[in-house]
Design a protein around this motif. Structure first.
Motif, PDB file in Angstrom:
ATOM      1  N   ARG A  63       1.957   6.021   8.295  1.00 33.03           N
ATOM      2  CA  ARG A  63       2.167   4.538   7.549  1.00 33.03           C
ATOM      3  C   ARG A  63       2.290   5.024   6.215  1.00 33.03           C
ATOM      4  NH1 ARG A  63       4.456   2.533  11.521  1.00 33.03           N
ATOM      5  NH2 ARG A  63       4.503   0.627  10.347  1.00 33.03           N
ATOM      6  N   GLU A  64       2.240   6.329   5.753  1.00 32.43           N
ATOM      7  CA  GLU A  64       2.271   6.634   4.311  1.00 32.43           C
ATOM      8  C   GLU A  64       3.481   6.411   3.791  1.00 32.43           C
ATOM      9  OE1 GLU A  64      -0.284   7.447   2.226  1.00 32.43           O
ATOM     10  OE2 GLU A  64      -1.982   7.813   3.460  1.00 32.43           O
ATOM     11  N   PRO A  65       3.811   6.228   2.409  1.00 33.82           N
ATOM     12  CA  PRO A  65       2.770   5.969   1.439  1.00 33.82           C
ATOM     13  C   PRO A  65       2.343   4.546   1.553  1.00 33.82           C
ATOM     14  CG  PRO A  65       5.111   6.508   0.494  1.00 33.82           C
ATOM     15  CD  PRO A  65       5.203   6.255   1.925  1.00 33.82           C
ATOM     16  N   LEU A  66       0.991   4.562   1.302  1.00 33.36           N
ATOM     17  CA  LEU A  66       0.128   3.374   1.295  1.00 33.36           C
ATOM     18  C   LEU A  66      -0.480   3.057  -0.014  1.00 33.36           C
ATOM     19  CD1 LEU A  66      -2.032   4.434   4.338  1.00 33.36           C
ATOM     20  CD2 LEU A  66      -0.449   2.450   4.319  1.00 33.36           C
ATOM     21  N   ILE A  67      -0.717   1.744  -0.386  1.00 30.21           N
ATOM     22  CA  ILE A  67      -1.566   1.275  -1.438  1.00 30.21           C
ATOM     23  C   ILE A  67      -2.255   0.102  -0.960  1.00 30.21           C
ATOM     24  CG2 ILE A  67       0.213   2.098  -3.168  1.00 30.21           C
ATOM     25  CD1 ILE A  67       1.109  -1.120  -3.582  1.00 30.21           C
ATOM     26  N   THR A  68      -3.497  -0.002  -1.666  1.00 34.55           N
ATOM     27  CA  THR A  68      -4.531  -1.080  -1.358  1.00 34.55           C
ATOM     28  C   THR A  68      -4.268  -1.843  -2.780  1.00 34.55           C
ATOM     29  OG1 THR A  68      -5.715   0.284   0.297  1.00 34.55           O
ATOM     30  CG2 THR A  68      -6.574  -1.923  -0.843  1.00 34.55           C
ATOM     31  N   VAL A  69      -4.221  -3.246  -2.711  1.00 38.27           N
ATOM     32  CA  VAL A  69      -4.338  -4.034  -3.730  1.00 38.27           C
ATOM     33  C   VAL A  69      -5.546  -4.933  -3.717  1.00 38.27           C
ATOM     34  CG1 VAL A  69      -3.126  -6.012  -4.964  1.00 38.27           C
ATOM     35  CG2 VAL A  69      -1.827  -4.107  -3.941  1.00 38.27           C
ATOM     36  N   GLU A  70      -6.160  -4.804  -4.522  1.00 44.23           N
ATOM     37  CA  GLU A  70      -7.639  -5.547  -4.608  1.00 44.23           C
ATOM     38  C   GLU A  70      -7.658  -6.601  -5.690  1.00 44.23           C
ATOM     39  OE1 GLU A  70     -11.326  -3.118  -3.464  1.00 44.23           O
ATOM     40  OE2 GLU A  70      -9.562  -1.781  -4.415  1.00 44.23           O
ATOM     41  N   GLU A  71      -7.983  -7.942  -5.456  1.00 43.88           N
ATOM     42  CA  GLU A  71      -8.042  -8.706  -6.725  1.00 43.88           C
ATOM     43  C   GLU A  71      -9.168  -9.570  -6.697  1.00 43.88           C
ATOM     44  OE1 GLU A  71      -3.888 -11.040  -7.376  1.00 43.88           O
ATOM     45  OE2 GLU A  71      -3.959 -10.555  -5.309  1.00 43.88           O
TER      46      GLU A  71
END
Length: 121
Positions: free
Chosen positions: A76-84
């Motif tokens: 599933r790459e490329p992956l990013i995680t967004v945290e708020e």
């Protein structure tokens, strides 16, 4: 040590989130680009660069960009995680620089999670 329950895990998660960089109020969000060898081979550096360009173009100083290793979901790459602050993390999958730019503009600047790109919440 007692039995771990769902509510206990949720309370632990909340404490960890509060103890991190976002808690200090210096940053409202963090983007983590997953840069294990599989991510790099899939174009994670281009994703990292695209996000950096958006931060510079928009003169944003309250979003941190970090990197991490592989999440173990190489296909599933490329992956990013967004945290708020105060929100559940969002993991985006199968990214391109254009999709990363869209996530930056629509999610981080506009507040709208890009559901069609979400792998997990």
């Amino acid at each position: 040590m007692g039995t771990l329950t769902r509510s206990g895990l949720e309370a632990l998660k909340a404490r960890i989130i509060q103890a991190d960089l976002l808690k200090s109020g210096l940053k409202r969000a963090r983007i983590t680009v997953h840069m294990g060898t599989c991510g790099i081979a899939s174009g994670a550096q281009k994703i990292h660069d695209a996000i950096g360009e958006q931060i510079a173009l928009n003169r944003v100083s309250d979003i941190a960009v970090t990197t991490s290793g592989c999440m173990g979901i190489c296909c599933r790459e490329p992956l990013i995680t967004v945290e708020e602050q105060g929100k559940d993390a969002v993991v985006y999958e199968l990214l391109s620089p254009e999709k990363a730019e869209r996530i930056f503009k629509e999610h981080l600047m506009g507040g709208v999670v890009q559901q069609d790109l979400v792998m997990a919440r």
